[in-house]
Design an enzyme around this catalytic site. Structure first.
Site, short mmCIF file in Angstrom:
data_model
loop_
_atom_site.label_atom_id
_atom_site.label_comp_id
_atom_site.label_asym_id
_atom_site.label_seq_id
_atom_site.Cartn_x
_atom_site.Cartn_y
_atom_site.Cartn_z
N SER A 140 75.60 -13.71 -8.60
CA SER A 140 75.18 -14.99 -8.05
C SER A 140 73.66 -15.00 -7.82
O SER A 140 72.89 -14.81 -8.75
CB SER A 140 75.97 -15.29 -6.78
OG SER A 140 75.77 -16.62 -6.36
N ASP A 232 83.47 -22.80 -11.88
CA ASP A 232 82.27 -22.51 -11.10
C ASP A 232 81.20 -23.52 -11.46
O ASP A 232 80.96 -23.79 -12.65
CB ASP A 232 81.79 -21.08 -11.43
CG ASP A 232 80.60 -20.62 -10.61
OD1 ASP A 232 80.15 -21.36 -9.72
OD2 ASP A 232 80.13 -19.49 -10.86
N HIS A 262 83.86 -18.76 -8.38
CA HIS A 262 82.66 -18.06 -7.96
C HIS A 262 83.01 -17.01 -6.90
O HIS A 262 83.78 -17.28 -5.99
CB HIS A 262 81.66 -19.07 -7.39
CG HIS A 262 80.30 -18.52 -7.18
ND1 HIS A 262 79.36 -18.48 -8.19
CD2 HIS A 262 79.70 -17.98 -6.09
CE1 HIS A 262 78.24 -17.95 -7.73
NE2 HIS A 262 78.42 -17.64 -6.46
#
Length: 295
Positions: A140, A232, A262
């Protein structure tokens, strides 16, 4: 929506946990790897925690691993499951680091800490047996920082780049941002809020160190593996980055894990797809070690 096994349960569980509780809960299970707590001097000279997972002998690949959390949070503990899995599965040594958070420390503070961690490995690694090829990676926002650190570094510094569902673009009107604007999990509004914290001057649309897909110098990056999540908001960011890397001549392994959301790479306690994705990343890391050995 077709969710992978365990994802719905993981989302429900996540909603009930504090960050501290989440670190404990999600670290359960997975690979058993020796680890030790150390520190490194950050970009401003401040002490920063790191955890070294010893999955390989001297000369094994070294992964500088940067946790996610939207540049404003997250922790080594929350990424313990994937760090241990990567260390064990790739017979690698994983250096999982902390870094300064926005909004108190916006761009480029976190990036400067990641670069400082790389310098620490280069200067102190031999004494710790960390002599293998250096790979940088993260999840991320950690994937964003890993890509930016690689762009800021001389070609050849990193032998590889590993990204799990990275924050790599800032097109909030992309198909995936539109389709998953309300989740499940990470939302469009939350991502816009996080960009505001990390990039309060609003430079994302023109600064490749905030938005790596914008770089016109991607050809300097090393072999790259990107593992994206199907459901996501960041899916199109990851696809676009993989396409841009390939166009720039960078060897790129791009994979979309079906049915996951995610954050799944640390949800192996409930989500079987986590271990499959970690195994894919381990093959990439192990391949770098083999390439370095035979070069």
């Amino acid at each position: 929506m077709n969710l992978a096994q365990g994802i719905a349960e993981a989302l429900q569980k996540e909603a009930t946990l504090t960050p501290e509780e989440a670190g404990v809960y999600w670290s359960q299970g997975g690979a058993d790897v020796p680890s030790e707590e150390l520190s490194y001097p950050g970009g401003a000279g401040q002490p920063q925690r790191l955890r070294l997972y010893r999955g390989g002998a001297e000369g094994a690949p070294v992964l500088l691993y940067i946790h996610g959390g939207g540049w404003v949070g997250g922790s080594i503990e929350l990424h313990d499951y994937s760090a241990r899995g990567l260390a064990a599965g790739a017979c690698a040594n994983v250096v999982s680091i902390s870094y300064r958070f926005a909004p108190a420390h916006p761009f480029p503070a976190g990036l400067e800490d990641c670069l400082a961690a790389a310098r620490w490995i280069e200067s102190e690694g031999a004494a710790l047996g960390l002599t293998g090829p250096l790979v940088i990676g993260g999840a991320s926002a950690g994937g964003n920082l890993a890509a930016a650190a690689a762009l800021r570094s001389d070609p050849g510094r990193f032998a590889g780049l590993l990204i799990f569902y990275g924050v790599l673009g800032c097109d909030f009107d992309s198909d995936s941002y539109t389709r998953y604007r309300d989740g499940p999990g990470l939302t469009r509004a939350r991502m816009m809020e996080l960009f505001g914290h990390y990039d309060p001057k609003g430079r994302a649309a023109s600064e490749p160190l905030i938005t790596p897909v914008l770089s016109d110098d991607l050809g300097r990056l090393p072999d790259t593996a990107i593992i994206a999540a199907e459901h996501d908001v960041l899916l199109d960011d990851n696809r676009a980055f993989a396409e841009a890397l390939r166009a720039a001549g960078v060897r790129t392994d791009y994979h979309v894990e079906p049915g996951v959301t995610h954050g799944f790479i640390n949800r192996g306690r409930l989500v079987p797809a986590t271990d499959a994705a970690i195994a894919r990343a381990c093959a990439f890391l192990a391949g770098i070690g083999t390439k370095e050995t035979t070069a």
